[in-house]
Scaffold this motif. Structure first.
Motif, PDB file in Angstrom:
ATOM      1  N   VAL A 180       0.807  -1.097  -0.070  1.00  0.00           N
ATOM      2  CA  VAL A 180       0.166   0.006   0.095  1.00  0.00           C
ATOM      3  C   VAL A 180       0.979   1.427  -0.040  1.00  0.00           C
ATOM      4  CG1 VAL A 180      -1.797   1.329   1.160  1.00  0.00           C
ATOM      5  CG2 VAL A 180      -1.653  -1.260   1.339  1.00  0.00           C
ATOM      6  N   ARG A 181       0.819   2.085  -1.040  1.00  0.00           N
ATOM      7  CA  ARG A 181       1.659   3.222  -1.172  1.00  0.00           C
ATOM      8  C   ARG A 181       0.624   4.550  -1.052  1.00  0.00           C
ATOM      9  NH1 ARG A 181       4.561  -0.453  -4.399  1.00  0.00           N
ATOM     10  NH2 ARG A 181       6.857  -0.571  -3.431  1.00  0.00           N
ATOM     11  N   LEU A 182       1.144   5.604  -0.591  1.00  0.00           N
ATOM     12  CA  LEU A 182       0.464   6.798  -0.650  1.00  0.00           C
ATOM     13  C   LEU A 182       1.674   7.957  -1.030  1.00  0.00           C
ATOM     14  CD1 LEU A 182      -1.866   8.518   0.304  1.00  0.00           C
ATOM     15  CD2 LEU A 182      -0.890   9.151   2.341  1.00  0.00           C
ATOM     16  N   ASP A 183       1.177   8.559  -2.199  1.00  0.00           N
ATOM     17  CA  ASP A 183       2.015   9.313  -2.947  1.00  0.00           C
ATOM     18  C   ASP A 183       3.571   8.619  -2.929  1.00  0.00           C
ATOM     19  OD1 ASP A 183       0.174  11.292  -3.174  1.00  0.00           O
ATOM     20  OD2 ASP A 183       0.632  12.204  -1.008  1.00  0.00           O
ATOM     21  N   GLY A 184       3.726   7.533  -3.350  1.00  0.00           N
ATOM     22  CA  GLY A 184       5.063   6.691  -3.453  1.00  0.00           C
ATOM     23  C   GLY A 184       5.564   6.340  -2.063  1.00  0.00           C
ATOM     24  N   ARG A 185       4.802   6.506  -0.983  1.00  0.00           N
ATOM     25  CA  ARG A 185       5.605   6.015   0.298  1.00  0.00           C
ATOM     26  C   ARG A 185       4.859   4.838   0.706  1.00  0.00           C
ATOM     27  NH1 ARG A 185       3.889  11.291   1.415  1.00  0.00           N
ATOM     28  NH2 ARG A 185       2.323  10.544   2.993  1.00  0.00           N
ATOM     29  N   ASP A 186       5.756   3.872   0.940  1.00  0.00           N
ATOM     30  CA  ASP A 186       5.231   2.524   1.426  1.00  0.00           C
ATOM     31  C   ASP A 186       4.646   2.796   2.765  1.00  0.00           C
ATOM     32  OD1 ASP A 186       4.649  -0.108   2.087  1.00  0.00           O
ATOM     33  OD2 ASP A 186       6.439  -0.973   1.423  1.00  0.00           O
ATOM     34  N   ILE A 187       3.394   2.695   3.018  1.00  0.00           N
ATOM     35  CA  ILE A 187       2.567   2.486   4.485  1.00  0.00           C
ATOM     36  C   ILE A 187       2.089   1.140   4.702  1.00  0.00           C
ATOM     37  CG2 ILE A 187       2.127   4.961   4.252  1.00  0.00           C
ATOM     38  CD1 ILE A 187      -0.785   4.075   3.732  1.00  0.00           C
ATOM     39  N   THR A 188       2.317   0.263   3.984  1.00  0.00           N
ATOM     40  CA  THR A 188       1.908  -1.401   4.284  1.00  0.00           C
ATOM     41  C   THR A 188       2.091  -1.570   5.601  1.00  0.00           C
ATOM     42  OG1 THR A 188       2.666  -1.690   1.962  1.00  0.00           O
ATOM     43  CG2 THR A 188       1.925  -3.570   3.185  1.00  0.00           C
ATOM     44  N   GLY A 189       0.844  -2.212   6.382  1.00  0.00           N
ATOM     45  CA  GLY A 189       1.329  -2.739   7.562  1.00  0.00           C
ATOM     46  C   GLY A 189       1.504  -1.820   8.873  1.00  0.00           C
ATOM     47  N   GLN A 190       1.615  -0.477   8.519  1.00  0.00           N
ATOM     48  CA  GLN A 190       1.939   0.242   9.763  1.00  0.00           C
ATOM     49  C   GLN A 190       0.865   0.223  10.590  1.00  0.00           C
ATOM     50  OE1 GLN A 190       3.416   4.164   8.539  1.00  0.00           O
ATOM     51  NE2 GLN A 190       4.794   3.333   7.080  1.00  0.00           N
ATOM     52  N   ALA A 191       1.182   0.864  11.712  1.00  0.00           N
ATOM     53  CA  ALA A 191       0.012   1.129  12.911  1.00  0.00           C
ATOM     54  C   ALA A 191      -0.948   1.977  12.216  1.00  0.00           C
ATOM     55  CB  ALA A 191       0.790   1.381  14.135  1.00  0.00           C
ATOM     56  N   PRO A 192      -2.470   1.826  12.830  1.00  0.00           N
ATOM     57  CA  PRO A 192      -3.299   2.644  12.429  1.00  0.00           C
ATOM     58  C   PRO A 192      -2.850   4.267  12.565  1.00  0.00           C
ATOM     59  CG  PRO A 192      -4.247   0.654  13.252  1.00  0.00           C
ATOM     60  CD  PRO A 192      -2.731   0.669  13.435  1.00  0.00           C
TER      61      PRO A 192
END
Length: 241
Positions: A58-70
């Motif tokens: 899962v990427r937001l504006d190219g940043r990987d946010i996969t599996g991070q804390a909510p």
């Protein structure tokens, strides 16, 4: 832009989401359709960090946010409006909104709150009322406003019309379109397919955890694969007869 690639999510030995891929662009509403149990809500939870995927990104504006804390995902610009609204019933509308802004830039709090009250005047009128005394439609607007207080780039909406009267559904989905017009990317799971298609720019249909159709909303209305994913084989046969 939010980009989900080859997302897999399991509950024990059951794989609920199998290779889902989709994008959410600013100022556009992406509608997710599918039968109950298709994996729609699980996809939203995985994006929001509430369910950890075992594969995919899962990427937001190219940043990987996969599996991070909510809370980290909220801070990076993704807000979830859960199914059933989940407002904090005993406390006031204003206090609910304040809680929504806990992770946002505090220097912009007053300006963000003013924008929320401008978009949802009923919340300004009821700011001192306990959230539990609001009508269902008003609570949904509060849930939207609470998410907006985090100053999101992307909002994930899980069944925003659930349990609401038809006339209220129209007003709620009009607000979804207004939020998109304000620059936010919207990813919306919605069982009311016809109402959702009226405001959607793009459609993703999911069946048994897999994407079976992706396309513009105008094209989706006549696609058998979309009807099959959302209505099931029997309903599709009924429409053809």
């Amino acid at each position: 832009m939010l980009e989900v690639t080859d997302l897999h999510v399991s509950y024990g030995n059951i794989e609920a989401v199998r290779g889902v891929g989709l994008t959410v662009e600013p100022e556009r509403v992406t509608l997710v359709l599918g039968a109950n149990g298709a994996g729609k809500s699980t996809t939203l939870k995985a994006i929001a960090g509430l369910q950890k995927p075992h594969a995919g990104t899962v990427r937001l504006d190219g940043r990987d946010i996969t599996g991070q804390a909510p809370h980290r995902i909220v801070r990076q610009g993704v807000a979830l409006v859960p199914e059933g609204r989940r407002v904090f019933a005993p406390i006031s509308v204003a206090e609910n909104l304040r809680l929504g802004g806990y992770a946002a830039d505090k220097s912009a709090f007053a300006d963000t709150l003013a924008k929320v009250y401008d978009m949802f005047p009923i919340l300004a009128d009821r700011r001192s009322s306990p959230a539990g005394l609001l009508s269902g439609g008003e609570q949904q607007m509060l849930a939207f406003g609470r998410a907006l207080m985090s100053q999101p780039e992307v909002m994930l909406l899980d069944e925003p019309s659930m349990g609401l009267a038809p006339v209220v559904i129209d007003a709620i989905l009009a607000k979804v379109a207004e939020m998109a017009q304000a620059g936010i990317g919207i990813l919306m799971v919605e069982q009311n397919a016809q109402a959702g298609l009226d405001i959607a720019d793009r459609v993703v249909a999911i069946a048994r955890g897999e994407v079976v159709y992706t396309g513009e909303s105008g094209d989706a209305r006549n696609q058998a694969s979309v009807l099959r994913a959302f209505l099931g084989e029997a309903a599709l046969a009924d429409r053809s007869s």
